[in-house]
Design an enzyme around this catalytic site. Structure first.
Site, PDB file in Angstrom:
ATOM      1  N   THR A  33       0.839  -1.202   0.000  1.00  0.00           N
ATOM      2  CA  THR A  33       0.000   0.000   0.000  1.00  0.00           C
ATOM      3  C   THR A  33       0.874   1.252   0.000  1.00  0.00           C
ATOM      4  O   THR A  33       0.604   2.216  -0.731  1.00  0.00           O
ATOM      5  CB  THR A  33      -0.941   0.002   1.224  1.00  0.00           C
ATOM      6  OG1 THR A  33      -1.470  -1.317   1.406  1.00  0.00           O
ATOM      7  CG2 THR A  33      -2.092   0.979   1.038  1.00  0.00           C
ATOM      8  N   GLU A  41      10.184   1.705  10.530  1.00  0.00           N
ATOM      9  CA  GLU A  41       8.857   2.349  10.478  1.00  0.00           C
ATOM     10  C   GLU A  41       8.528   3.018  11.811  1.00  0.00           C
ATOM     11  O   GLU A  41       7.972   4.110  11.841  1.00  0.00           O
ATOM     12  CB  GLU A  41       7.781   1.317  10.135  1.00  0.00           C
ATOM     13  CG  GLU A  41       7.858   0.857   8.688  1.00  0.00           C
ATOM     14  CD  GLU A  41       6.902  -0.271   8.356  1.00  0.00           C
ATOM     15  OE1 GLU A  41       6.535  -0.382   7.182  1.00  0.00           O
ATOM     16  OE2 GLU A  41       6.535  -1.052   9.252  1.00  0.00           O
TER      17      GLU A  41
END
Ligand code: A5P
Length: 230
Positions: A32, A108
């Site tokens: 995504t 992340e």
């Protein structure tokens, strides 16, 4: 039939619409997030907006370079205006996330923690059910003595499975560490669990993201919805 890629792309484009000229961006990892990086490259080429970005993986860095998105790091930038990233599961009540099935959870989380705003892009499949009911929690650990760390995590009530690559060897992250996929089942209190595991010797970081997401962008057959944390 729902086209999963069309939903990912729709969520990604909504997030990239939040980007403003001059921003410092965090670029997430995964299928995504890759749609978001592509949409960002298009906006930069078509509208001439200028941004710099910090990528959360070598794969995202390579994609960004291929689109001429300038990359920077924390040497020159203290904070990030907006990070756009995917997730594996989202708890809409508490804005808690499970991340890391793509293996980039440590970078992340570093990028998300330095961000003023984190927009999480998902399709509706990621928001279904209680956190942990469909998805294990990835935990990045130190390679030395990983079996001992595995036993310590299992003592907390999970089945902790060493993630393997296609060739059967341990899957190693960009940071050079193995990952345990920890099956806890439904997680009633994600924040408490994240704290307990983070404190274990041998654990580097967990894929439970608590208090980091500011916006969840969900694409479904009915359209795209943006929910902001109050
Ligand atoms: C990468 O480590 C992950 O945190 C991804 O953000 C997450 O796995 C979502 O990936 P997809 O967008 O490919 O589902």
């Amino acid at each position: 039939m729902i086209d999963a890629d069309a939903l990912k792309c729709a969520a990604a484009e909504r997030a990239v619409a939040l980007v403003e000229d001059g921003m410092v961006l965090g670029l997430g990892t995964g299928s995504t997030a890759a749609f978001a990086v592509a949409a960002l490259g298009r906006r930069m080429a078509e509208e001439g907006i200028k941004v710099v970005a910090i990528p959360t993986s070598e794969a995202t860095a390579a994609q960004a370079r291929s689109l001429d998105i300038p990359l920077v790091d924390f040497t020159t930038h203290r904070s990030i205006d907006l990070t756009i990233d995917g997730a594996d599961a989202v708890d809409l009540d508490g804005f808690a996330l499970i991340k890391g099935l793509g293996g980039a959870l440590l970078r992340e989380k570093i990028v998300a923690s330095a961000s003023k705003r984190m927009a999480v892009i998902v399709d509706t499949s990621k928001t279904a059910g209680v956190l942990g009911s469909r998805t294990p929690v990835p935990v990045e650990i130190v390679g030395f003595g990983w079996q001992s760390t595995q036993r310590r995590i299992e003592a907390l009530g999970a089945e902790a499975v060493l993630r393997l690559a296609a060739d059967g060897t341990p899957r190693i992250t960009d940071g050079g560490n193995p990952i345990l996929d920890c099956h806890f089942g439904p997680i009633a209190e994600p924040a408490a669990l994240a704290e307990r595991r983070k404190g274990l010797v041998g654990v580097i970081e967990t894929g439970l993201f608590i208090g980091l997401a500011t916006d969840i962008i969900i694409a479904g057959t009915e359209g795209v919805q943006l929910i902001s944390r109050s």
